[in-house]
Design an enzyme around this catalytic site. Structure first.
Site: not given
Ligand code: ZN
Length: 341
Positions: A82-83, A234
């Site tokens: 994520d990210h 998310n």
């Molecule tokens: Zn995020």
């Protein structure tokens, strides 16, 4: 059914109008809590490890444990970075066996975001790893003892429809995280999502859309977002707050407690309750149940039931229908052989 990449999983969610919950892990106990919740709800799930959380969980050390556990769960699990903030982290996640990566180039100007995302997509797709990117700026990422902090979304940073079309066409990404009034962490005041913009983005882009900053959004707004094309949500802040709240109450009620595992277990139970509620609201509950099954509707290799069968040695997988046929043929042959003796 075990590991499934984001493209295949969200493809199913998009055509069946539900969203898959994507939950960030910040310690090893999350793995069991999240998978157990999803198994109980017969729901697919996405396990996230964010680059800002590498200080809690080192991806290289923890990936084998996450992937091994995900493989043995009898539900579809996507394991995603994520990210990811740079090329190096993305490649590291792919090398660790993650089957999806999110590259967050949202802080770059459009041209730079496109060029970096395009390169990452080319590399990830070569090894069947899905790519999610972000356009516009969701903002509000916070980490540390005081996190989550409250934020207000900035309208000037919402996803632009024309840019999104160009971004998708030039990069070939599998899913797009949009900024439509959502923020990470806690919302300052009531969250107000721009549903008109979300609809326009959804009508323009053929790929699934992703809503980051899922904590604090009302159940009705979740459902409306899903109707308008959100296929992945998310969620982190809500879980961590539920865990801390439960832990505080437990310690207040039991001031003499000195059993660390019992404190952790108490907080994980709070997380599981919260996650199971989210899966119900996102509409993914029951998608792995007999007739309404994601497993049954899945007809390609990535979602097939894993078996070692000589007839399917090339892929190592077989669809449910083929499996039934193989078993039926073998049973019929055995009956024939017996009656011929
Ligand atoms: Zn995020």
């Amino acid at each position: 059914m075990s590991l499934i990449n984001l493209k295949n999983l969200l493809g199913h969610a998009k055509s069946n109008k539900y969203a898959v919950g994507a939950f960030a892990m910040t310690n090893i106990d999350f793995i069991e809590a999240l998978l157990e919740s999803a198994i109980e709800k017969k729901s697919p799930i996405i396990l996230l490890l964010a680059e800002v959380h590498f200080k809690y969980l080192d991806i290289e050390r923890v990936a084998p444990i996450i992937i091994d556990r995900a493989r043995s769960a009898n539900i579809p699990v996507c394991v995603s970075l994520d990210h990811g903030l740079n090329f190096k982290t993305i490649v590291k996640a792919i090398r660790c066996g993650f089957n999806s990566v999110m590259f967050d180039g949202s802080k770059f100007p459009l041209k730079e975001n496109i060029s970096q995302t395009k390169e990452i997509t080319r590399i990830a797709h070569a090894v069947d790893v899905s790519v999610e990117a972000e356009l516009g700026y969701v903002g509000g990422e916070s980490v540390g003892e005081k996190a989550p902090e409250s934020h207000t979304p900035d309208k000037n940073l919402f996803t632009n429809v024309k840019d999104a079309k160009r971004f998708y066409e030039e990069t070939g990404i599998d899913a797009l995280a949009v900024a439509v009034g959502n923020v990470h962490g806690i919302y300052k005041g009531e969250p107000k999502l721009d549903f008109e913009l979300l609809k326009e983005l959804s009508d323009t882009l053929p790929i699934p859309l992703v809503l980051h900053g899922g904590s604090g959004i009302s159940d009705d707004d979740y459902k409306k977002s899903i109707e308008l094309g959100i296929c992945k949500i998310n969620y982190y802040t809500g879980m961590t707050m539920a865990a801390v709240k439960r832990m505080r109450a437990y310690l207040t009620e039991n001031p003499d407690v000195n059993s660390y595992p019992d404190i952790i277990k108490t907080s994980m139970l709070a997380i599981m309750e919260d996650v199971k509620e989210r899966l119900d609201v996102f509409g993914s509950t029951g998608k792995c149940d007999s007739s309404d099954s994601l497993c049954l509707s899945c007809d390609d290799r990535s979602c097939g039931i894993n078996i070692r069968d000589n007839n399917h040695s090339s892929s190592g997988t077989i669809s449910y229908k083929d499996l039934i046929k193989t078993i039926s043929d073998k049973v019929s042959n055995n009956i024939l052989n017996l009656s011929n003796k």
